[in-house]
Scaffold this active site. Structure first.
Site, PDB file in Angstrom:
ATOM      1  N   HIS A 144     133.067 124.920  -4.795  1.00  0.00           N
ATOM      2  CA  HIS A 144     134.383 125.391  -5.227  1.00  0.00           C
ATOM      3  C   HIS A 144     134.265 126.129  -6.550  1.00  0.00           C
ATOM      4  O   HIS A 144     133.418 125.805  -7.385  1.00  0.00           O
ATOM      5  CB  HIS A 144     135.352 124.217  -5.411  1.00  0.00           C
ATOM      6  CG  HIS A 144     136.097 123.833  -4.171  1.00  0.00           C
ATOM      7  ND1 HIS A 144     136.981 124.682  -3.526  1.00  0.00           N
ATOM      8  CD2 HIS A 144     136.094 122.684  -3.454  1.00  0.00           C
ATOM      9  CE1 HIS A 144     137.484 124.071  -2.472  1.00  0.00           C
ATOM     10  NE2 HIS A 144     136.955 122.861  -2.404  1.00  0.00           N
ATOM     11  N   HIS A 204     139.886 118.312  -1.887  1.00  0.00           N
ATOM     12  CA  HIS A 204     139.504 117.064  -2.544  1.00  0.00           C
ATOM     13  C   HIS A 204     140.360 116.827  -3.796  1.00  0.00           C
ATOM     14  O   HIS A 204     140.881 115.722  -4.002  1.00  0.00           O
ATOM     15  CB  HIS A 204     138.028 117.104  -2.947  1.00  0.00           C
ATOM     16  CG  HIS A 204     137.067 116.857  -1.835  1.00  0.00           C
ATOM     17  ND1 HIS A 204     136.889 117.748  -0.791  1.00  0.00           N
ATOM     18  CD2 HIS A 204     136.215 115.819  -1.597  1.00  0.00           C
ATOM     19  CE1 HIS A 204     135.966 117.287   0.028  1.00  0.00           C
ATOM     20  NE2 HIS A 204     135.547 116.114  -0.429  1.00  0.00           N
TER      21      HIS A 204
END
Length: 229
Positions: free
Chosen positions: A193, A144
């Site tokens: 993450h 992302h």
């Protein structure tokens, strides 16, 4: 309709892009090595930040829901790629075929590099007993974050190339900064993450843009104007 790309000296622009590539390339490589070696202080910092943000995410479901909408729809990599595809078509229709191919090729190459690094590093994602979201594949780098940095960086460079006005430029910079920073923060907030995954995605995305601009500036016909029709 925007005017044709502005003429500018190719060599200074290429040199600036090369300098940016060095400035982003060195920390990108250093971070990659530290993550691969699982350097203790960095891993400990990652875990401390992850535990804190996960605690906040569990305690604030409203912000967590908003983060999921933003990361899954507004700033999703496929949303960014779709935006890139629209610009590619726009350029091609107006006769800027070389720019269109360059933009499409750069975005495709960035995706290949990202997935290759994920497979090579094979870093596990954070694991929680009470997760607020889930994600697949390895953690480093954040897809992302890297995709947002690549697409936003390339589009900002194209706006500069086409001589966009001051007000639209400032709005575009603000929107790009919000998107790149925002998507990274949502990935850490949602616990999918580590912070260094996001930092790696940002650095590698910026490095990709710098290398792509340098390649375009030094390529054949880089001084020629591509007149939209």
């Amino acid at each position: 309709m925007y005017p044709a790309p502005l003429d500018s000296p190719t060599r200074p622009a290429a040199h600036r892009a090369a300098l940016a590539a060095v400035l982003f390339g060195i920390p990108s490589l250093l971070l990659l090595v530290l993550v691969e070696l699982e350097w203790g202080p960095l891993m400990a910092l990652d875990k401390d930040i992850a535990r804190t943000t996960h605690r906040w995410a569990v305690a604030d479901p409203g912000v967590t829901r908003a983060s999921r909408v933003l990361t899954d729809w507004v700033w999703d990599p496929w949303t960014m790629r779709a935006l890139c595809a629209v610009v590619v078509v726009w350029l091609a229709v107006r006769g800027a075929g070389r720019l269109a191919l360059w933009l499409a090729g750069t975005c495709l190459l960035a995706s290949v590099v990202q997935q290759s690094l994920k497979a090579a590093v094979d870093r596990p994602r954070p694991v929680w007993s009470d997760p607020v979201d889930s994600a697949h594949y390895a953690a480093f780098p954040s897809g992302h974050a890297m995709t947002a940095a690549v697409v936003c960086g390339l589009l900002l460079w194209l706006l500069r190339l086409y001589g966009v006005g001051r007000a639209p430029w400032r709005a575009a910079v603000a929107l790009a900064a919000l998107s790149v920073a925002g998507v990274g923060l949502t990935r850490v907030w949602l616990g999918v993450h580590w912070t260094t995954d996001v930092l790696g995605g940002w650095l590698l995305g910026a490095l990709t843009v710098a290398l792509a601009v340098m390649t375009y500036q030094r390529g054949p016909g880089s001084r020629a104007r591509e007149e939209p029709t």
